[in-house]
Design a protein around this motif. Structure first.
Motif, short mmCIF file in Angstrom:
data_model
loop_
_atom_site.label_atom_id
_atom_site.label_comp_id
_atom_site.label_asym_id
_atom_site.label_seq_id
_atom_site.Cartn_x
_atom_site.Cartn_y
_atom_site.Cartn_z
N ASP A 27 80.82 -50.50 13.72
CA ASP A 27 82.22 -50.10 13.62
C ASP A 27 83.08 -51.14 12.91
O ASP A 27 83.97 -50.78 12.12
CB ASP A 27 82.80 -49.81 15.01
CG ASP A 27 82.26 -48.52 15.60
OD1 ASP A 27 81.78 -47.67 14.82
OD2 ASP A 27 82.30 -48.35 16.84
N LYS A 30 82.38 -50.93 9.10
CA LYS A 30 82.81 -49.71 8.41
C LYS A 30 84.26 -49.77 7.95
O LYS A 30 84.61 -49.19 6.92
CB LYS A 30 82.60 -48.50 9.33
CG LYS A 30 81.14 -48.08 9.45
CD LYS A 30 80.94 -47.01 10.51
CE LYS A 30 79.46 -46.66 10.63
NZ LYS A 30 79.15 -45.79 11.77
N TYR A 58 85.19 -39.84 10.65
CA TYR A 58 85.24 -41.22 11.15
C TYR A 58 86.56 -41.87 10.78
O TYR A 58 87.17 -42.58 11.59
CB TYR A 58 84.07 -42.03 10.58
CG TYR A 58 83.95 -43.40 11.19
CD1 TYR A 58 83.18 -43.61 12.34
CD2 TYR A 58 84.63 -44.49 10.64
CE1 TYR A 58 83.10 -44.87 12.91
CE2 TYR A 58 84.55 -45.75 11.21
CZ TYR A 58 83.77 -45.93 12.34
OH TYR A 58 83.69 -47.18 12.93
N HIS A 62 89.26 -43.30 13.54
CA HIS A 62 89.46 -44.75 13.60
C HIS A 62 90.60 -45.20 12.69
O HIS A 62 90.60 -46.30 12.16
CB HIS A 62 88.15 -45.48 13.21
CG HIS A 62 87.02 -45.22 14.15
ND1 HIS A 62 86.23 -44.10 14.07
CD2 HIS A 62 86.55 -45.93 15.21
CE1 HIS A 62 85.33 -44.13 15.04
NE2 HIS A 62 85.50 -45.22 15.75
#
Length: 214
Positions: A27, A30, A58, A62
């Motif tokens: 995470d 990314k 995603y 996020h």
């Protein structure tokens, strides 16, 4: 390697290795700027980060992490543009070339927006509603949505008017709500091409009305 494959138009191979690379990142990795190409706006985004893709999902989930590590205006621009493109493709039917319209698919998109931390959820949801109207082939519904909300759209997203006009040209030559849309554009838009387009439409409409009344 990944970007090179897309430049060489080896799009399927590019998709595959991009997905593999995405799966290898944690995470924290990314959301780093060096990996923004997996989510940002570019040629390859057509294949790896459109609305409905794993990468775009995603990004929405996020969002706050992305704007901590990347320019907020860049992240927001990507998100706004992604939903505008979705609506444009649905208005003209291009989105449904390989699969039929499914209301459930778009309800998932709405849930994705509602569960995100993106501030301007209302504009995204309006664009999804316009996309759904396109899928349902409901020209008047699409026109009413645009007429009611285009004044609060980002300057770039106002260009959806061009696609709506094209839809009317193909499906409903009465151009429902186009007058109302043009009136809003002439007071809100800063796009000289869009302003000129709506001015010409308004003049044409006025001329036609005068002839009818004579």
């Amino acid at each position: 390697m990944i970007l090179q494959k897309f430049k060489q138009k080896e799009n399927k191979f590019g998709q595959d290795i991009a997905a593999e690379y995405f799966g290898l990142l944690n995470d924290k990795e990314k959301v780093k700027p060096e990996n923004w190409f997996l989510f940002g706006e570019s040629y390859e985004s057509l294949f790896i980060s459109e609305v409905g893709s794993t990468n775009f999902g995603y990004l929405m989930a996020h969002y706050t992490e992305f704007i901590k590590h990347n320019a907020k205006e860049v992240v927001d621009g990507k998100i706004y543009n992604a939903y505008k493109k979705l609506a444009e493709k649905c208005l003209l039917g291009n989105y449904f070339k390989n699969h039929p319209y499914s209301r459930t698919e778009f309800e998932v998109f709405k849930t994705q927006v509602d569960q995100s931390r993106f501030k301007d959820k209302s504009q995204l949801n309006v664009l999804i509603a316009v996309a759904m109207a396109g899928g349902e082939k409901d020209v008047k519904k699409a026109g009413k949505l645009i007429a009611d909300h285009v004044g609060s759209f980002t300057q770039k997203n106002m260009s959806i008017v061009f696609n709506y006009y094209t839809l009317c040209s193909l499906s409903d030559r009465t151009f429902p709500y186009m007058k109302e849309i043009s009136d809003v554009i002439l007071t809100k838009s800063k796009n000289e091409y869009l302003i000129d387009f709506c001015e010409k439409y308004s003049k044409k409409l006025t001329s036609s009305t005068s002839i009818i009344n004579e």
